[in-house]
Design a protein around this motif. Sequence first.
Motif, PDB file in Angstrom:
ATOM      1  N   VAL A 178       0.858  -1.183   0.000  1.00  0.00           N
ATOM      2  CA  VAL A 178       0.000   0.000   0.000  1.00  0.00           C
ATOM      3  C   VAL A 178       0.893   1.232   0.000  1.00  0.00           C
ATOM      4  O   VAL A 178       1.781   1.362   0.852  1.00  0.00           O
ATOM      5  CB  VAL A 178      -0.926   0.037   1.238  1.00  0.00           C
ATOM      6  N   ILE A 179       0.687   2.100  -0.970  1.00  0.00           N
ATOM      7  CA  ILE A 179       1.374   3.389  -0.980  1.00  0.00           C
ATOM      8  C   ILE A 179       0.407   4.400  -0.377  1.00  0.00           C
ATOM      9  O   ILE A 179      -0.611   4.738  -0.975  1.00  0.00           O
ATOM     10  CB  ILE A 179       1.787   3.803  -2.399  1.00  0.00           C
TER      11      ILE A 179
ATOM     12  N   LEU B 102      -5.345   8.252   8.906  1.00  0.00           N
ATOM     13  CA  LEU B 102      -5.577   7.085   8.052  1.00  0.00           C
ATOM     14  C   LEU B 102      -4.368   6.157   8.084  1.00  0.00           C
ATOM     15  O   LEU B 102      -4.516   4.928   8.098  1.00  0.00           O
ATOM     16  CB  LEU B 102      -5.865   7.532   6.619  1.00  0.00           C
ATOM     17  N   THR B 103      -3.184   6.725   8.128  1.00  0.00           N
ATOM     18  CA  THR B 103      -1.956   5.924   8.175  1.00  0.00           C
ATOM     19  C   THR B 103      -1.952   4.987   9.382  1.00  0.00           C
ATOM     20  O   THR B 103      -1.592   3.806   9.266  1.00  0.00           O
ATOM     21  CB  THR B 103      -0.721   6.844   8.244  1.00  0.00           C
ATOM     22  N   THR B 104      -2.357   5.507  10.540  1.00  0.00           N
ATOM     23  CA  THR B 104      -2.368   4.675  11.752  1.00  0.00           C
ATOM     24  C   THR B 104      -3.363   3.532  11.642  1.00  0.00           C
ATOM     25  O   THR B 104      -3.191   2.495  12.293  1.00  0.00           O
ATOM     26  CB  THR B 104      -2.704   5.519  12.993  1.00  0.00           C
ATOM     27  N   GLN B 105      -4.395   3.685  10.848  1.00  0.00           N
ATOM     28  CA  GLN B 105      -5.350   2.594  10.639  1.00  0.00           C
ATOM     29  C   GLN B 105      -4.794   1.533   9.694  1.00  0.00           C
ATOM     30  O   GLN B 105      -4.963   0.337   9.916  1.00  0.00           O
ATOM     31  CB  GLN B 105      -6.663   3.153  10.086  1.00  0.00           C
ATOM     32  N   ILE B 106      -4.126   1.987   8.622  1.00  0.00           N
ATOM     33  CA  ILE B 106      -3.556   1.029   7.668  1.00  0.00           C
ATOM     34  C   ILE B 106      -2.444   0.214   8.332  1.00  0.00           C
ATOM     35  O   ILE B 106      -2.234  -0.963   8.002  1.00  0.00           O
ATOM     36  CB  ILE B 106      -3.032   1.755   6.414  1.00  0.00           C
ATOM     37  N   LEU B 107      -1.738   0.821   9.281  1.00  0.00           N
ATOM     38  CA  LEU B 107      -0.682   0.101  10.003  1.00  0.00           C
ATOM     39  C   LEU B 107      -1.214  -1.145  10.700  1.00  0.00           C
ATOM     40  O   LEU B 107      -0.463  -2.098  10.947  1.00  0.00           O
ATOM     41  CB  LEU B 107      -0.039   1.023  11.043  1.00  0.00           C
ATOM     42  N   GLU B 108      -2.497  -1.152  11.032  1.00  0.00           N
ATOM     43  CA  GLU B 108      -3.099  -2.255  11.785  1.00  0.00           C
ATOM     44  C   GLU B 108      -3.504  -3.430  10.898  1.00  0.00           C
ATOM     45  O   GLU B 108      -4.041  -4.425  11.380  1.00  0.00           O
ATOM     46  CB  GLU B 108      -4.308  -1.733  12.565  1.00  0.00           C
ATOM     47  N   ILE B 109      -3.254  -3.296   9.576  1.00  0.00           N
ATOM     48  CA  ILE B 109      -3.547  -4.370   8.626  1.00  0.00           C
ATOM     49  C   ILE B 109      -2.232  -5.050   8.257  1.00  0.00           C
ATOM     50  O   ILE B 109      -1.199  -4.399   8.089  1.00  0.00           O
ATOM     51  CB  ILE B 109      -4.240  -3.811   7.360  1.00  0.00           C
TER      52      ILE B 109
ATOM     53  N   MET C 154       3.501  -1.450   3.681  1.00  0.00           N
ATOM     54  CA  MET C 154       3.098  -0.087   3.380  1.00  0.00           C
ATOM     55  C   MET C 154       4.317   0.814   3.260  1.00  0.00           C
ATOM     56  O   MET C 154       5.307   0.652   3.966  1.00  0.00           O
ATOM     57  CB  MET C 154       2.156   0.453   4.465  1.00  0.00           C
ATOM     58  N   VAL C 155       4.206   1.789   2.347  1.00  0.00           N
ATOM     59  CA  VAL C 155       5.196   2.847   2.199  1.00  0.00           C
ATOM     60  C   VAL C 155       4.446   4.171   2.275  1.00  0.00           C
ATOM     61  O   VAL C 155       3.394   4.330   1.648  1.00  0.00           O
ATOM     62  CB  VAL C 155       5.945   2.748   0.856  1.00  0.00           C
ATOM     63  N   VAL C 156       4.967   5.107   3.056  1.00  0.00           N
ATOM     64  CA  VAL C 156       4.343   6.426   3.177  1.00  0.00           C
ATOM     65  C   VAL C 156       5.022   7.379   2.200  1.00  0.00           C
ATOM     66  O   VAL C 156       6.254   7.530   2.221  1.00  0.00           O
ATOM     67  CB  VAL C 156       4.454   6.965   4.614  1.00  0.00           C
ATOM     68  N   ALA C 157       4.220   7.981   1.326  1.00  0.00           N
ATOM     69  CA  ALA C 157       4.723   8.971   0.371  1.00  0.00           C
ATOM     70  C   ALA C 157       4.367  10.356   0.892  1.00  0.00           C
ATOM     71  O   ALA C 157       3.186  10.733   0.899  1.00  0.00           O
ATOM     72  CB  ALA C 157       4.112   8.738  -1.003  1.00  0.00           C
ATOM     73  N   LEU C 158       5.373  11.087   1.367  1.00  0.00           N
ATOM     74  CA  LEU C 158       5.141  12.453   1.855  1.00  0.00           C
ATOM     75  C   LEU C 158       5.039  13.367   0.640  1.00  0.00           C
ATOM     76  O   LEU C 158       6.044  13.801   0.066  1.00  0.00           O
ATOM     77  CB  LEU C 158       6.280  12.895   2.768  1.00  0.00           C
ATOM     78  N   ASN C 159       3.807  13.669   0.232  1.00  0.00           N
ATOM     79  CA  ASN C 159       3.570  14.451  -0.983  1.00  0.00           C
ATOM     80  C   ASN C 159       3.530  15.947  -0.676  1.00  0.00           C
ATOM     81  O   ASN C 159       3.400  16.357   0.475  1.00  0.00           O
ATOM     82  CB  ASN C 159       2.252  14.002  -1.629  1.00  0.00           C
ATOM     83  N   MET C 160       3.632  16.729  -1.747  1.00  0.00           N
ATOM     84  CA  MET C 160       3.591  18.201  -1.671  1.00  0.00           C
ATOM     85  C   MET C 160       4.798  18.756  -0.914  1.00  0.00           C
ATOM     86  O   MET C 160       4.705  19.787  -0.243  1.00  0.00           O
ATOM     87  CB  MET C 160       2.281  18.695  -1.055  1.00  0.00           C
ATOM     88  N   MET C 161       5.927  18.079  -1.062  1.00  0.00           N
ATOM     89  CA  MET C 161       7.149  18.567  -0.434  1.00  0.00           C
ATOM     90  C   MET C 161       7.578  19.909  -1.020  1.00  0.00           C
ATOM     91  O   MET C 161       8.179  20.739  -0.329  1.00  0.00           O
ATOM     92  CB  MET C 161       8.270  17.542  -0.613  1.00  0.00           C
TER      93      MET C 161
ATOM     94  N   ALA D 205       8.812   0.827  -2.680  1.00  0.00           N
ATOM     95  CA  ALA D 205       7.567   0.065  -2.531  1.00  0.00           C
ATOM     96  C   ALA D 205       7.734  -1.356  -3.069  1.00  0.00           C
ATOM     97  O   ALA D 205       7.233  -2.324  -2.479  1.00  0.00           O
ATOM     98  CB  ALA D 205       6.426   0.776  -3.258  1.00  0.00           C
ATOM     99  N   TYR D 206       8.453  -1.482  -4.201  1.00  0.00           N
ATOM    100  CA  TYR D 206       8.677  -2.808  -4.781  1.00  0.00           C
ATOM    101  C   TYR D 206       9.488  -3.682  -3.829  1.00  0.00           C
ATOM    102  O   TYR D 206       9.164  -4.863  -3.614  1.00  0.00           O
ATOM    103  CB  TYR D 206       9.385  -2.677  -6.122  1.00  0.00           C
ATOM    104  N   ALA D 207      10.523  -3.108  -3.238  1.00  0.00           N
ATOM    105  CA  ALA D 207      11.349  -3.861  -2.285  1.00  0.00           C
ATOM    106  C   ALA D 207      10.545  -4.238  -1.049  1.00  0.00           C
ATOM    107  O   ALA D 207      10.667  -5.353  -0.516  1.00  0.00           O
ATOM    108  CB  ALA D 207      12.574  -3.027  -1.886  1.00  0.00           C
ATOM    109  N   GLU D 208       9.695  -3.324  -0.594  1.00  0.00           N
ATOM    110  CA  GLU D 208       8.877  -3.578   0.603  1.00  0.00           C
ATOM    111  C   GLU D 208       7.845  -4.667   0.342  1.00  0.00           C
ATOM    112  O   GLU D 208       7.475  -5.424   1.246  1.00  0.00           O
ATOM    113  CB  GLU D 208       8.188  -2.275   1.023  1.00  0.00           C
ATOM    114  N   SER D 209       7.355  -4.753  -0.909  1.00  0.00           N
ATOM    115  CA  SER D 209       6.329  -5.753  -1.243  1.00  0.00           C
ATOM    116  C   SER D 209       6.853  -7.179  -1.123  1.00  0.00           C
ATOM    117  O   SER D 209       6.068  -8.137  -1.040  1.00  0.00           O
ATOM    118  CB  SER D 209       5.799  -5.518  -2.661  1.00  0.00           C
ATOM    119  N   LYS D 210       8.183  -7.341  -1.117  1.00  0.00           N
ATOM    120  CA  LYS D 210       8.779  -8.670  -1.023  1.00  0.00           C
ATOM    121  C   LYS D 210       8.998  -9.106   0.428  1.00  0.00           C
ATOM    122  O   LYS D 210       9.451 -10.219   0.678  1.00  0.00           O
ATOM    123  CB  LYS D 210      10.120  -8.691  -1.766  1.00  0.00           C
TER     124      LYS D 210
END
Length: 757
Positions: free
Chosen positions: A83-84, A98-105, A109-116, A157-162
Amino acid sequence: MIKFALAGNPNSGKTTLFNCLTGSTAHVGNWPGVTVDKREGTYKKCAEPVSIVDLPGIYSLSPYTPEEVVSRNFLLDEEPDCVINIVDVTNLERNLYLTTQILEIDVPMVVALNMMDVLEKRGDSIDERALERRLGVPVVKVSALKEEGLDELMQVAYAESKKKCIARTVLGESKLAEIIAKVQKELVAQQVEHPLFHAVKIVEGDKIECEMHPTSNGAVAQFKESFKDELFGTDFEALIADARYKYIAEHYSPLLKKTAHEWAETKSDKADKIITHKWFGIPIFLLILFAVFHVTFAEEFILSGLWGLPTLEELGLMRVDEAGELVPASFAVSLLGCFYDGLLYSPGVVLFNLTDLLTSTISDWIIGLMEGAGASQWAISFIGDGVLSGLSSVLSFVPQILTLLLLLSILEDTGYMARVAFILDRLFRRYGISGRAFIPMIMGFGCSIPAMVNTRTLLDERERTLTIRTIPFFSCGAKLPILVAVAGAVGHMTGLGDGSIISFSMYVVGMAVAFISIIVMRETTQRGDITPFIMELPPYHAPSAKGLLVHLWDKTKHYIEKVFTIILASTIVVWFLSNFGWNFKMVDVNDSILASLGKILQPLFTPLGFGSQLGESGWVFIVAAITGLIAKEEVIATFGTLAAVFAGVTVPELAAEGATDVMAMALGTGITWQALVAFIVFNMTTIPCFAAVAAAKGEVGKGKFKWTLLFWVVTSYIASSICYTVLSWWWTAFIWLAVAGAVAVGIITYNKKQTKN
């Protein structure tokens, strides 16, 4: 193929990121069992192709809206490889909920800090490495708008998916940690997948989870007894939400370093003081809308007619052909005429002229080849009048449709359309509807189908039904050819020049019909309370060029597919029915099968101005309107087919006048400009195309669907009748006002009696 899911809040840049990653590979469908848009695409720069699924924008995984249900079910049941999670770094606390909820699944997951780019422009910074350590998942800084950091994001994300993922929760320090751990242990024993997520939801009192795991309810109910004196009592959902935000504020928020005060006024705030002003907001919106239509439709671009520029004839660039007609001296002059002829054309008209020149040149070349080869007259008529003429009529409008969609997409991507919903909420709320409903209505300018789908975000069923019924009044791109062509004819007949003012006026009329319909329905069949409207206004930003191009490509592809399938088949059918009689021999157009069918319905349209008063040829407008039920582009395709037959028989001087297909029909039938305006209004407000009708049926249900169809027919009939009669005889306005007053009095009286009862 491995599968990634994009999850994030609305306005977090998720759609921009999706378009950048997938490009032209993206396609849209519906989630099984739920009418919410499903977008999928492919990213091809990893070691293997990655399928990317764009989940609906949501704030949490609580099952309150269709979007939340879709996202929750996908993450739990489809088990994506990664999950990105797109996080708007300028609104860190809200997005990390929302991130804290996805962590419970149990999903990587990779967090993309957008709008940098926005954050750095403010002079702020964030320690992403510290955030990564505290979250326990990789964190990558990106800017979807500037396409920065995207390849790195996908590689991470690809590395994390493995890797194998173990769920974690930020609620371990809360007072509910004990009961959550106890329920989780029970679920593990029952071999339930994602036990931590389900345990938290059971403790929250999630209705779906409690029904799925009834044995755990007793322990939670017993535990609640010790929380009677807490701030939120036994409302465990509120307790958990409070615990999440406290944890975020204590552990994550300090990592965001701000150099300016939070309350410092931004450029967006300054702009909103004017754009969302109580008095200036709506006039500014109408002015912007007019500018959009001027750029798309105006022959005289930015008052270029006042500059005193010479015409092509005055420049000596025209010649007289064998028929005595004035034509361009060369193809180069014809090309120049697409841009200029005594005045500068708007970008939309220039593109229309270029496409029209291309299609007409190809058509003339094909017909010339057929005539040179000695083809029979019926074959030349079939190809020229039945296929090429109809297709050319529709294809010529593709550039203007795309120009309009491009400008509206820019307004949406910049954040302006969200402001329009906010502005109109003040007005709409007085008459029984929230500004939230205006968002799908505005989407109707692009296409009615996704607009109707978007009504699923409205919580009130009555408001949803009301909105679906009014969406077709916001004319979609498919109706644009009708509007441009007929408005151009009206402009020629009235001396108003190009049809940009008339086109703009017709869009305003459509919105006025929608507004009046809302009031009537709210006072009659759709009475009820107004739902609250809470909306985040995203900061203004420049749209992504790539995202806009991907959006336009999708629309172009869809339109061209329709042209060469449904419209081509329908055009051929119209040609056959308009050239052959019931004995299946070629006959005059007024003796054709199509004419006989049209004449049966012709009297019904007399109050609209294009009925019995047009004589034996008036049926052409009825037939065109009916073919528009298949696809709205069919109206002009039908004109293109019929004009080729009709003009040659009835109005041989049309070529000298340079009349359009619609002018051919107008001159051939004697229809008035008032009736042509009524024709536009009828087609803008009547039953939409078959695809939109199917979408409406799926949204409102069978019980209300028949009344929705009747509503469209009655509304379009009344609206176009009012336009025709008032424009033809001004004094009839008083009759219509009297009728409206009587209806209003009747509704008010009925509502008072219902209130007393």
